[in-house]
Design an enzyme around this catalytic site. Structure first.
Site, mmCIF file in Angstrom:
data_model
loop_
_atom_site.group_PDB
_atom_site.id
_atom_site.type_symbol
_atom_site.label_atom_id
_atom_site.label_comp_id
_atom_site.label_asym_id
_atom_site.label_seq_id
_atom_site.Cartn_x
_atom_site.Cartn_y
_atom_site.Cartn_z
ATOM 1 N N ARG A 182 7.973 -3.255 6.638
ATOM 2 C CA ARG A 182 8.194 -2.165 5.508
ATOM 3 C C ARG A 182 8.777 -2.041 4.228
ATOM 4 O O ARG A 182 10.095 -1.608 3.702
ATOM 5 C CB ARG A 182 8.848 -0.476 5.643
ATOM 6 C CG ARG A 182 7.410 -0.172 6.087
ATOM 7 C CD ARG A 182 6.869 1.432 6.952
ATOM 8 N NE ARG A 182 6.255 1.904 7.616
ATOM 9 C CZ ARG A 182 6.432 2.782 7.998
ATOM 10 N NH1 ARG A 182 6.631 3.234 8.309
ATOM 11 N NH2 ARG A 182 4.637 3.216 8.942
ATOM 12 N N ARG A 199 8.324 1.248 0.338
ATOM 13 C CA ARG A 199 7.487 3.139 -0.817
ATOM 14 C C ARG A 199 9.727 2.697 -0.880
ATOM 15 O O ARG A 199 9.734 3.494 -2.101
ATOM 16 C CB ARG A 199 7.772 3.431 0.536
ATOM 17 C CG ARG A 199 6.509 4.101 0.654
ATOM 18 C CD ARG A 199 6.218 4.626 2.088
ATOM 19 N NE ARG A 199 6.476 4.174 3.073
ATOM 20 C CZ ARG A 199 6.026 4.836 4.081
ATOM 21 N NH1 ARG A 199 5.331 5.136 4.037
ATOM 22 N NH2 ARG A 199 6.779 4.321 5.324
ATOM 23 N N ARG A 220 3.272 -0.378 -8.629
ATOM 24 C CA ARG A 220 1.797 0.228 -7.735
ATOM 25 C C ARG A 220 1.291 1.388 -8.428
ATOM 26 O O ARG A 220 0.289 2.373 -8.277
ATOM 27 C CB ARG A 220 2.476 0.913 -6.526
ATOM 28 C CG ARG A 220 2.053 -0.419 -4.977
ATOM 29 C CD ARG A 220 1.318 0.045 -4.538
ATOM 30 N NE ARG A 220 0.261 1.382 -4.913
ATOM 31 C CZ ARG A 220 0.286 1.536 -3.862
ATOM 32 N NH1 ARG A 220 1.001 1.833 -2.421
ATOM 33 N NH2 ARG A 220 -0.419 2.177 -3.612
ATOM 34 N N ASP A 249 -1.923 -3.648 4.686
ATOM 35 C CA ASP A 249 -1.815 -2.765 5.466
ATOM 36 C C ASP A 249 -2.513 -3.413 7.063
ATOM 37 O O ASP A 249 -3.572 -3.768 6.501
ATOM 38 C CB ASP A 249 -2.750 -1.665 4.957
ATOM 39 C CG ASP A 249 -2.164 -0.446 6.008
ATOM 40 O OD1 ASP A 249 -1.422 0.903 5.749
ATOM 41 O OD2 ASP A 249 -3.377 0.231 6.333
ATOM 42 N N TYR A 273 -7.573 4.842 15.297
ATOM 43 C CA TYR A 273 -7.691 5.465 14.517
ATOM 44 C C TYR A 273 -9.317 5.241 14.092
ATOM 45 O O TYR A 273 -9.672 6.439 13.616
ATOM 46 C CB TYR A 273 -6.940 4.005 12.692
ATOM 47 C CG TYR A 273 -5.611 4.330 12.504
ATOM 48 C CD1 TYR A 273 -5.037 5.504 12.176
ATOM 49 C CD2 TYR A 273 -4.371 3.641 13.207
ATOM 50 C CE1 TYR A 273 -4.229 5.609 11.934
ATOM 51 C CE2 TYR A 273 -3.098 3.227 11.783
ATOM 52 C CZ TYR A 273 -3.180 4.682 12.058
ATOM 53 O OH TYR A 273 -1.478 4.928 11.286
#
Length: 355
Positions: free
Chosen positions: A38, A42, A51, A87, A162
């Site tokens: 990551r 973020r 973004r 992702d 998921y």
């Protein structure tokens, strides 16, 4: 493209002699290489700026944006490898699964897979489905030069979790109910996901990725006996499908201390270790012939610099006798991490391990 297609071995790239790829191959390195899961995302203000107003899945499908975001931590931190910005649900979206990534929640699937009829949603993935990936990796490898690019995908178990749960879960009750109650359906689901995952990794490698990582983020929810019986065969199929390319294959999961040996058995060249198991103990569990990746606790980065450096030395001391070591966090960079702490950490590891 299916997982059974014979891959073509990659020609050595400009990144072949990089510290990261040397460590993955268990060869001598000029310093311990560093990258962060990551890292492209973020925690960086420049990421949040580019973004702004763009949904996550859309940002993964815009080659110009993917290129910029992937390069940002390489520019800022001086890490030894870039990881492709994407992702794990992108290949599922690409084959038509009705899902979205909801802010503050994660991937949400409109029509969960609960029956054999639901398997019809999972068609084969073709390179044309993800042409934006090929384009973005072409742009990236030209920009990165001698810095390796890591491609990645979600592992069959995590994707299945998921799809069956319909979104994130803490208990995986629906997924485990299928695994225990209808093992044939479960096996067929993971087998299809293995083909889709292998096809997605092949696209990335053929476009120029120098290594690939399989994220089995939720495998730590499983007991070893269940992992061996119900998950390992599908993960092994993915690794076998890309073995012929000759690029390093990394396997990572969270809370997988009890599974490290089995995760190595699945076929990876490098086994990722979270922060719960010291690197020397992880090496004992995995056994010889594998490099290891990890494993500073991501929360350590919120402590003062002296504490970060002390904990970093602990990781490096624990890893000093490994056949190959790639320094990383034991999970992904947390969103509120100070980017300067990451930059200092890269420099500290490079300085401490310079040979």
């Amino acid at each position: 493209m299916s997982a059974n297609d014979a891959p073509r071995a990659q020609q050595p790239s400009a990144a072949y002699d990089s510290a990261f790829l040397k460590a993955c191959r268990r060869e001598p390195v000029p310093h311990t290489p560093v990258w962060f899961m990551r890292q492209a995302g973020r925690s960086l203000p420049e990421y949040r700026k580019v973004r702004e107003g763009i949904p996550m899945l859309e940002s993964c499908m815009r080659p110009d944006l993917v290129t910029e975001i992937t390069l940002q931590p390489v520019r800022r931190h001086g890490v030894d490898a870039a990881i492709y910005f994407s992702d794990i649900v992108v290949p599922l979206k690409a084959i038509g699964i009705d899902l979205d990534i909801k802010p503050g929640v994660g991937p949400v699937v409109e029509r969960p897979i609960r029956t054999r009829e639901d398997l019809a949603q999972l068609r084969d993935l073709t390179p044309e489905d993800v042409s934006y990936v090929t384009e973005a990796i072409g742009l990236l490898t030209r920009e990165l030069g001698a810095t390796p690019l890591i491609g990645f995908a979600g592992a069959p178990f995590t994707l299945a979790s998921y799809l069956v749960e319909g979104g994130p879960s803490r208990t995986y009750e629906n997924a485990k109910a299928m695994m225990y109650g209808d093992p044939e359906l479960w096996s067929d689901l993971l087998d299809r996901l293995a083909d889709i995952t292998a096809a997605f990794l092949k696209v990335q490698i053929e476009a120029g990725a120098s290594a690939v990582q399989l994220f089995d983020s939720w495998a730590g929810a499983l007991a070893p006996v269940d992992y061996r019986r119900s998950v390992l065969p599908a993960s092994a199929k993915v690794f076998e499908a890309v073995a012929g390319y000759g690029v390093p294959r990394i396997h990572f999961g969270v809370g997988t201390g009890e599974l490290l040996g089995l995760m190595g058995e699945a076929g990876a060249d490098v086994v990722g270790v979270d922060w719960r198991v010291p690197m020397d103990e992880a090496a004992r569990r995995v056994g010889p012939g594998k490099a290891l990746q990890g494993n500073l606790d991501p929360t350590v980065l919120f402590a003062p610099t002296e504490a970060v450096e002390a904990k970093t030395r602990e990781v490096l001391d624990s890893a000093k006798d490994l056949e190959g070591h790639v320094f990383n966090l034991g999970h992904g960079v947390m969103p509120s991490t100070d980017p300067d702490a990451l930059t200092r950490l890269v420099e500290h590891v490079h300085t401490l391990t310079a040979r």
